[in-house]
Design a protein around this motif. Sequence first.
Motif, short mmCIF file in Angstrom:
data_model
loop_
_atom_site.label_atom_id
_atom_site.label_comp_id
_atom_site.label_asym_id
_atom_site.label_seq_id
_atom_site.Cartn_x
_atom_site.Cartn_y
_atom_site.Cartn_z
N SER A 83 6.04 -10.22 -3.18
CA SER A 83 7.02 -11.01 -4.03
C SER A 83 7.81 -9.92 -4.74
O SER A 83 9.04 -9.85 -4.64
CB SER A 83 6.50 -12.01 -5.05
N LEU A 84 7.04 -9.19 -5.50
CA LEU A 84 7.85 -8.08 -6.16
C LEU A 84 8.71 -7.16 -5.34
O LEU A 84 9.90 -6.73 -5.63
CB LEU A 84 6.92 -7.00 -6.81
N GLY A 85 8.25 -6.86 -4.20
CA GLY A 85 9.19 -6.08 -3.13
C GLY A 85 10.54 -6.61 -2.70
O GLY A 85 11.49 -6.20 -2.79
N ALA A 109 7.78 1.56 -6.19
CA ALA A 109 7.16 0.48 -6.83
C ALA A 109 5.73 0.08 -6.28
O ALA A 109 4.82 0.13 -7.18
CB ALA A 109 7.98 -0.90 -6.90
N GLY A 110 5.74 0.15 -5.13
CA GLY A 110 4.46 -0.09 -4.29
C GLY A 110 3.56 1.05 -4.43
O GLY A 110 2.28 0.80 -4.72
N LEU A 111 4.00 2.16 -4.39
CA LEU A 111 3.00 3.31 -4.53
C LEU A 111 2.71 3.53 -5.85
O LEU A 111 1.45 3.75 -6.06
CB LEU A 111 3.90 4.74 -4.07
N LEU A 223 2.77 -0.64 1.58
CA LEU A 223 2.77 -1.55 2.55
C LEU A 223 2.95 -2.98 2.09
O LEU A 223 4.02 -3.68 2.72
CB LEU A 223 1.52 -1.73 3.29
N ALA A 224 2.62 -3.42 1.04
CA ALA A 224 2.92 -4.87 0.56
C ALA A 224 4.16 -4.94 -0.17
O ALA A 224 4.94 -5.97 0.61
CB ALA A 224 1.82 -5.00 -0.56
N THR A 225 4.84 -3.96 -0.71
CA THR A 225 6.25 -4.07 -1.21
C THR A 225 7.13 -3.92 -0.08
O THR A 225 7.94 -4.53 -0.03
CB THR A 225 6.52 -3.08 -2.28
#
Length: 320
Positions: A83-85, A109-111, A223-225
């Motif tokens: 969601s944040l990504g 942001a993800g990292l 990967l998620a973002t």
Amino acid sequence: MSTISSSRLYGSIQLRRNRGLAGLYLVVAAFLVLYALLFPGILSIGGFSKFTQNWFPLALVTMAQALLMLNGGITLAIGPLVSLGAVIAATTMQGALDVPGGILAVALAGLSIGAVIGAIVTYLRLPAIIVTLAGSFIIGGVALILLPRPGGFIPDWLSTVLAGHTPVAFLLLVVILVLWKVFLATPLGLGIYAAGDNPVGAFRSGVSVERVKVAAFALSGLLATLTGLFVAAQTGSGDPVIGTPFTLNSIAAAVLGGVGFLGGKGTMRGAICGSLLLSVMINVMFFLGFPPVAQYVAQGLIIVGAVAVPELLGQRRARR
């Protein structure tokens, strides 16, 4: 160590990692054939493209989850990170940053968030499931602050490229899997398996177990973002709660693919196959007319069976 003995050792490790995958491949093939019979349109370029676009986000979050499970961890922050990504992509791609800046912001942001969570879990010796659960609330709250309701801006051309009528999603998945194979050849990649299978032994062999764990969390967050970025391109906007279903689905798909909760067991290709099975299974049940409640029940039963059958077979072999 001689070349022959090294080859034998590598072969035995690969054999152990791939144990049980043949059955998984057969089940996936059977579901794909059934799906093609129910929906022949999948055999066209357009149908294949749409199917892979729907599968691609689940495949990415499954990789993100499997990366931690192979290392002996787990995360409940996958959904909020997706969601944040999506939110970051939708709020940064219009203006000075433009598309390249938006993609960079999503990746950083993800990292960074993954690395922070990994550092807390690793150096404070806290349970990953507790830290990621708390993190999921914080990340979800930040996403809602940035974008309280669905909206934002995603360029039409980006949506067309990523979620149009061409199999770009499938090509991206192939590229990511190739990069994963290259990553496994590095000390850090080998350390993820080693630290998950036997942390003490890995440490005595010179593996920096703490560094490996933090890196695994950072890559998982990335990967998620990036999944959120793709989902935003699919929908044409950002949604602060769109990633909610991905948390449990990522765990389910990884387990279906034979990835163990205790680390060191399973392969990424198995996890990808598990995500494909879960995606195809949902589509098949839809075309067979299963109501949503029955779909959830069927998914639960299949997942329990996927976990229970290998364990029962292993116990049976051990008693012999």
